[in-house]
Design an enzyme around this catalytic site. Structure first.
Site, PDB file in Angstrom:
ATOM      1  N   LYS A  22       0.832  -1.217   0.000  1.00 52.04           N
ATOM      2  CA  LYS A  22       0.000   0.000   0.000  1.00 52.04           C
ATOM      3  C   LYS A  22       0.861   1.260   0.000  1.00 52.04           C
ATOM      4  O   LYS A  22       0.622   2.190  -0.770  1.00 52.04           O
ATOM      5  CB  LYS A  22      -0.921   0.007   1.222  1.00 52.04           C
ATOM      6  CG  LYS A  22      -1.675   1.313   1.384  1.00 52.04           C
ATOM      7  CD  LYS A  22      -2.294   1.465   2.760  1.00 52.04           C
ATOM      8  CE  LYS A  22      -1.377   1.790   3.872  1.00 52.04           C
ATOM      9  NZ  LYS A  22      -1.391   3.129   4.444  1.00 52.04           N
ATOM     10  N   ASN A  23       1.871   1.294   0.859  1.00 53.64           N
ATOM     11  CA  ASN A  23       2.636   2.534   0.987  1.00 53.64           C
ATOM     12  C   ASN A  23       3.514   2.814  -0.231  1.00 53.64           C
ATOM     13  O   ASN A  23       3.825   3.967  -0.522  1.00 53.64           O
ATOM     14  CB  ASN A  23       3.465   2.523   2.278  1.00 53.64           C
ATOM     15  CG  ASN A  23       2.586   2.728   3.503  1.00 53.64           C
ATOM     16  OD1 ASN A  23       1.424   3.125   3.382  1.00 53.64           O
ATOM     17  ND2 ASN A  23       3.121   2.443   4.677  1.00 53.64           N
ATOM     18  N   CYS A 117      -3.946   8.141   9.954  1.00 48.56           N
ATOM     19  CA  CYS A 117      -4.199   7.539  11.252  1.00 48.56           C
ATOM     20  C   CYS A 117      -3.847   8.513  12.366  1.00 48.56           C
ATOM     21  O   CYS A 117      -2.870   9.251  12.281  1.00 48.56           O
ATOM     22  CB  CYS A 117      -3.376   6.269  11.409  1.00 48.56           C
ATOM     23  SG  CYS A 117      -4.098   4.883  10.556  1.00 48.56           S
ATOM     24  N   ARG A 122       2.028  14.337  13.532  1.00 48.51           N
ATOM     25  CA  ARG A 122       2.741  13.880  12.338  1.00 48.51           C
ATOM     26  C   ARG A 122       3.106  15.107  11.515  1.00 48.51           C
ATOM     27  O   ARG A 122       2.358  15.546  10.662  1.00 48.51           O
ATOM     28  CB  ARG A 122       1.886  12.889  11.541  1.00 48.51           C
ATOM     29  CG  ARG A 122       1.577  11.647  12.335  1.00 48.51           C
ATOM     30  CD  ARG A 122       0.731  10.653  11.599  1.00 48.51           C
ATOM     31  NE  ARG A 122       1.467   9.895  10.607  1.00 48.51           N
ATOM     32  CZ  ARG A 122       0.955   8.882   9.923  1.00 48.51           C
ATOM     33  NH1 ARG A 122      -0.284   8.521  10.119  1.00 48.51           N
ATOM     34  NH2 ARG A 122       1.685   8.230   9.040  1.00 48.51           N
ATOM     35  N   ASP A 125       7.233  19.282   8.499  1.00 45.72           N
ATOM     36  CA  ASP A 125       8.273  20.304   8.372  1.00 45.72           C
ATOM     37  C   ASP A 125       9.428  19.848   7.468  1.00 45.72           C
ATOM     38  O   ASP A 125      10.012  20.650   6.737  1.00 45.72           O
ATOM     39  CB  ASP A 125       8.808  20.692   9.758  1.00 45.72           C
ATOM     40  CG  ASP A 125       9.222  19.476  10.564  1.00 45.72           C
ATOM     41  OD1 ASP A 125       8.366  18.604  10.800  1.00 45.72           O
ATOM     42  OD2 ASP A 125      10.409  19.375  10.926  1.00 45.72           O
ATOM     43  N   GLN A 126       9.752  18.552   7.489  1.00 43.68           N
ATOM     44  CA  GLN A 126      10.873  18.075   6.664  1.00 43.68           C
ATOM     45  C   GLN A 126      10.510  18.080   5.176  1.00 43.68           C
ATOM     46  O   GLN A 126      11.354  18.337   4.320  1.00 43.68           O
ATOM     47  CB  GLN A 126      11.331  16.683   7.096  1.00 43.68           C
ATOM     48  CG  GLN A 126      11.823  16.620   8.533  1.00 43.68           C
ATOM     49  CD  GLN A 126      12.951  17.606   8.805  1.00 43.68           C
ATOM     50  OE1 GLN A 126      13.992  17.591   8.155  1.00 43.68           O
ATOM     51  NE2 GLN A 126      12.729  18.494   9.761  1.00 43.68           N
ATOM     52  N   ASP A 305       4.706   0.066  12.045  1.00 47.31           N
ATOM     53  CA  ASP A 305       3.404  -0.413  11.559  1.00 47.31           C
ATOM     54  C   ASP A 305       3.122  -1.864  11.966  1.00 47.31           C
ATOM     55  O   ASP A 305       2.032  -2.378  11.702  1.00 47.31           O
ATOM     56  CB  ASP A 305       3.316  -0.279  10.030  1.00 47.31           C
ATOM     57  CG  ASP A 305       3.098   1.169   9.601  1.00 47.31           C
ATOM     58  OD1 ASP A 305       2.951   2.039  10.477  1.00 47.31           O
ATOM     59  OD2 ASP A 305       3.079   1.424   8.378  1.00 47.31           O
ATOM     60  N   ARG A 397      -8.624   0.576   4.929  1.00 49.53           N
ATOM     61  CA  ARG A 397      -7.711   1.531   4.287  1.00 49.53           C
ATOM     62  C   ARG A 397      -6.442   0.834   3.817  1.00 49.53           C
ATOM     63  O   ARG A 397      -5.798   1.288   2.872  1.00 49.53           O
ATOM     64  CB  ARG A 397      -7.335   2.648   5.267  1.00 49.53           C
ATOM     65  CG  ARG A 397      -8.443   3.661   5.473  1.00 49.53           C
ATOM     66  CD  ARG A 397      -7.953   4.806   6.308  1.00 49.53           C
ATOM     67  NE  ARG A 397      -6.560   5.074   5.976  1.00 49.53           N
ATOM     68  CZ  ARG A 397      -5.693   5.671   6.752  1.00 49.53           C
ATOM     69  NH1 ARG A 397      -6.066   6.084   7.933  1.00 49.53           N
ATOM     70  NH2 ARG A 397      -4.454   5.883   6.373  1.00 49.53           N
TER      71      ARG A 397
HETATM   72  C1  UD1 Z   1       5.056   6.439   6.598  1.00 48.92           C
HETATM   73  C2  UD1 Z   1       4.034   5.348   6.379  1.00 48.92           C
HETATM   74  C3  UD1 Z   1       3.486   4.888   7.705  1.00 48.92           C
HETATM   75  C4  UD1 Z   1       4.621   4.479   8.642  1.00 48.92           C
HETATM   76  C5  UD1 Z   1       5.680   5.572   8.733  1.00 48.92           C
HETATM   77  C6  UD1 Z   1       6.913   5.138   9.519  1.00 48.92           C
HETATM   78  C7  UD1 Z   1       3.092   5.929   4.231  1.00 48.92           C
HETATM   79  C8  UD1 Z   1       1.937   6.480   3.489  1.00 48.92           C
HETATM   80  N1  UD1 Z   1       2.967   5.892   5.565  1.00 48.92           N
HETATM   81  O1  UD1 Z   1       4.364   7.508   7.223  1.00 48.92           O
HETATM   82  O2  UD1 Z   1       2.633   3.771   7.461  1.00 48.92           O
HETATM   83  O3  UD1 Z   1       4.098   4.255   9.923  1.00 48.92           O
HETATM   84  O4  UD1 Z   1       6.112   5.949   7.415  1.00 48.92           O
HETATM   85  O5  UD1 Z   1       7.471   4.010   8.939  1.00 48.92           O
HETATM   86  O6  UD1 Z   1       4.086   5.510   3.665  1.00 48.92           O
HETATM   87  N2  UD1 Z   1       8.075  13.739  10.989  1.00 48.92           N
HETATM   88  C9  UD1 Z   1       8.276  15.058  11.301  1.00 48.92           C
HETATM   89  N3  UD1 Z   1       8.351  15.969  10.270  1.00 48.92           N
HETATM   90  C10 UD1 Z   1       8.223  15.595   8.976  1.00 48.92           C
HETATM   91  C11 UD1 Z   1       8.018  14.241   8.666  1.00 48.92           C
HETATM   92  C12 UD1 Z   1       7.957  13.325   9.697  1.00 48.92           C
HETATM   93  O7  UD1 Z   1       8.376  15.434  12.443  1.00 48.92           O
HETATM   94  O8  UD1 Z   1       8.284  16.464   8.087  1.00 48.92           O
HETATM   95  C13 UD1 Z   1       8.000  12.745  12.078  1.00 48.92           C
HETATM   96  C14 UD1 Z   1       6.614  12.114  12.192  1.00 48.92           C
HETATM   97  O9  UD1 Z   1       5.759  12.892  12.981  1.00 48.92           O
HETATM   98  C15 UD1 Z   1       6.963  10.776  12.807  1.00 48.92           C
HETATM   99  C16 UD1 Z   1       8.337  10.435  12.224  1.00 48.92           C
HETATM  100  O10 UD1 Z   1       8.888  11.677  11.777  1.00 48.92           O
HETATM  101  O11 UD1 Z   1       7.073  10.907  14.196  1.00 48.92           O
HETATM  102  C17 UD1 Z   1       8.317   9.473  11.069  1.00 48.92           C
HETATM  103  O12 UD1 Z   1       7.409   9.930  10.095  1.00 48.92           O
HETATM  104  P1  UD1 Z   1       7.486   9.510   8.565  1.00 48.92           P
HETATM  105  O13 UD1 Z   1       8.584   8.499   8.363  1.00 48.92           O
HETATM  106  O14 UD1 Z   1       7.492  10.728   7.745  1.00 48.92           O
HETATM  107  O15 UD1 Z   1       6.108   8.755   8.396  1.00 48.92           O
HETATM  108  P2  UD1 Z   1       5.038   8.953   7.271  1.00 48.92           P
HETATM  109  O16 UD1 Z   1       5.714   9.187   5.959  1.00 48.92           O
HETATM  110  O17 UD1 Z   1       3.988   9.878   7.729  1.00 48.92           O
END
Ligand code: UD1
Length: 431
Positions: A22-23, A117, A122, A125-126, A305, A397
């Site tokens: 899915k991802n 979720c 979440r 900023d990055q 996950d 989902r």
């Molecule tokens: C993706 C996956 C999700 C999985 C997660 C971690 C998809 C659609 N979803 O979510 O299923 O649980 O990776 O493997 O692929 N963060 C920041 N700033 C940012 C980006 C991230 O602070 O700009 C933090 C998030 O709040 C979180 C951590 O970094 O605490 C990891 O997030 P990230 O790896 O970006 O997860 P997602 O891409 O949202």
């Protein structure tokens, strides 16, 4: 509202075939709109998240043809807009991939802020830091991410934290930027690699995906492609955890065993027998499970996950286990429900202290998010008596035909829609 009704206690046995990741699919669907040529994608999981993204692409002019249940052809030669106006998009996290894709393609994007979720803050900023480094102006206006650039120029980007989403998003935009982009502290998840491979099959020039430094040389345009998505690591891991918790003998087919090593290692540690084949793994769990410690980490660490599904199995393991959540700050909300089923788990901050119990007992519970929903279904399958999991929408989902696949393995589970059908299913299960 649909719910699952489960009569627990059956050991799981047989074979289950895993669908496309899915991802990976979500990033690939976004990437597919970056070319005017047709893109054919096989092994597309038919889950709500991918359907929502496909609908959003159609909303801006992509022609979507379903060749069969798991193959789509996308033609974005007549894309009309860079503004995504779809209320469903707010419900999925991966809506933000359309920012990277549209910014790369048209140098402009306006996309509702992501939902997904509810597992803690979440941030994005990055992602924004990455887009700005490429020369885009990014604002949050009226609940949308608005990004625009005259030119996108390659840049050297250091992520402050490992983010799957930000890595993929910057890869998307940078594929069509001028010059060279280097992403440092990149995420290494299998689906990051799959999306890079997909972009490369469209003519992008991305090297190093799967390591923590990704190098992208921007190209002028991307072309059509024919691609098959990798199998879903987390769907596979979920059935592995189910086999462990329910004392089953399950062969999980169409997987890449290498992607499952972090899960296989933990299941072996708690007493399961694992046999690896070229594209399958067999999990047998006849002996009582034993305790362990798990900390979720970016890949190749143990995936966040899979945290709820493993916690459910460890709740039934002899001794004391500790599960530490290293990625999200609020991912233990399902534990209250598990405790109502008889689990003995104390959560402090990002750590769960689990004292194994000999059994769960069924009751009515609520799924708080996608993976926790799947985990609570596993708890219901392992429990004595009847469990109702309310509702099915989170699980759907990310899992295609979850109840159907579990039934194939011998589980007593029905999906029902309302009070009457709930009652009918209950009678059917009792008889
Ligand atoms: C993706 C996956 C999700 C999985 C997660 C971690 C998809 C659609 N979803 O979510 O299923 O649980 O990776 O493997 O692929 N963060 C920041 N700033 C940012 C980006 C991230 O602070 O700009 C933090 C998030 O709040 C979180 C951590 O970094 O605490 C990891 O997030 P990230 O790896 O970006 O997860 P997602 O891409 O949202």
């Amino acid at each position: 509202m649909d719910r699952y009704i489960i009569r627990g206690g059956n050991p799981l046995a047989g074979e289950v075939t895993i669908g496309g990741a899915k991802n990976a699919a979500l990033g690939i669907l976004a990437a597919a709109i970056m070319t005017d040529e047709p893109v054919r994608i096989e092994n597309m999981p038919k889950v709500t998240d991918t359907e929502i993204l496909l609908k959003a692409a159609e909303g801006i002019g992509t022609k979507v043809t379903h060749e069969d249940r798991h193959t789509v052809i996308m033609d974005s030669s007549h894309l009309q807009s860079t503004f995504i106006d779809d209320e469903y998009m707010k419900k999925i996290r991966a809506s933000y991939y359309l920012v990277g894709a549209l910014l790369g393609r048209d140098k402009k994007a306006e996309v509702p802020l992501p939902g997904g979720c509810n597992i803690g803050v979440r941030g994005i900023d990055q992602h924004i830091k990455g887009f700005k480094a490429l020369g885009a102006k990014v604002d949050i206006l009226h609940g949308c991410i608005c990004a625009e650039a005259k030119d996108l120029r390659g840049a050297h980007i250091f992520f402050d934290k490992v983010s799957v989403g930000a890595t993929i998003n910057v890869m998307l935009a940078a594929s069509l930027a001028s010059g060279r982009t280097i992403i440092e502290n990149a995420a290494k998840e299998p689906h990051v690699v799959d999306i890079a491979n997909f972009l490369n099959s469209m003519g992008a020039n991305i090297r190093g995906a799967g390591t923590d430094v990704i190098r992208i040389r921007g190209v002028e345009k991307l072309h059509g492609t024919d691609y098959a998505i990798i199998p879903d690591q987390i769907e596979a891991g979920t059935y592995m955890a189910a086999a462990a918790a329910c004392h089953g003998d399950v062969t999980i087919k169409n997987v890449i065993p290498k992607h499952l090593e972090c899960i296989t290692a933990k299941l072996a540690e708690i007493g399961c027998q694992i046999t690896e084949f070229d594209d399958a793994v067999q999990v047998t769990s006849y002996d009582p499970l034993t305790s362990t410690q798990i900390r979720t980490l970016p890949y190749p660490g143990f995936p966040t996950d899979m945290q709820p599904q493993m916690t459910v199995a460890l709740g039934l393991a002899q001794g004391i286990s500790i599960v530490t959540e290293g990625i999200f700050d609020n991912r233990f909300k399902y534990v209250d429900e598990l405790v109502r089923m008889g689990a003995s788990i104390k959560v402090e901050n990002n750590m769960a202290l689990i004292t194994g119990v000999s059994k769960y007992t069924g009751t009515d519970i609520t799924a708080p998010d996608l993976r926790a929903g799947a985990a609570l279904v596993i708890a219901g399958l392992a429990a004595e008596g009847e469990t109702t999991v309310d509702d099915t929408s989170y699980v759907e989902r990310g899992y295609e035909d979850f109840d159907g696949k579990l039934r194939e393995l011998g589980a007593d589970i029905e999906k029902v829609s309302d009070g009457w059908s709930a009652e009918r299913a209950r009678l059917k299960l009792v008889n």
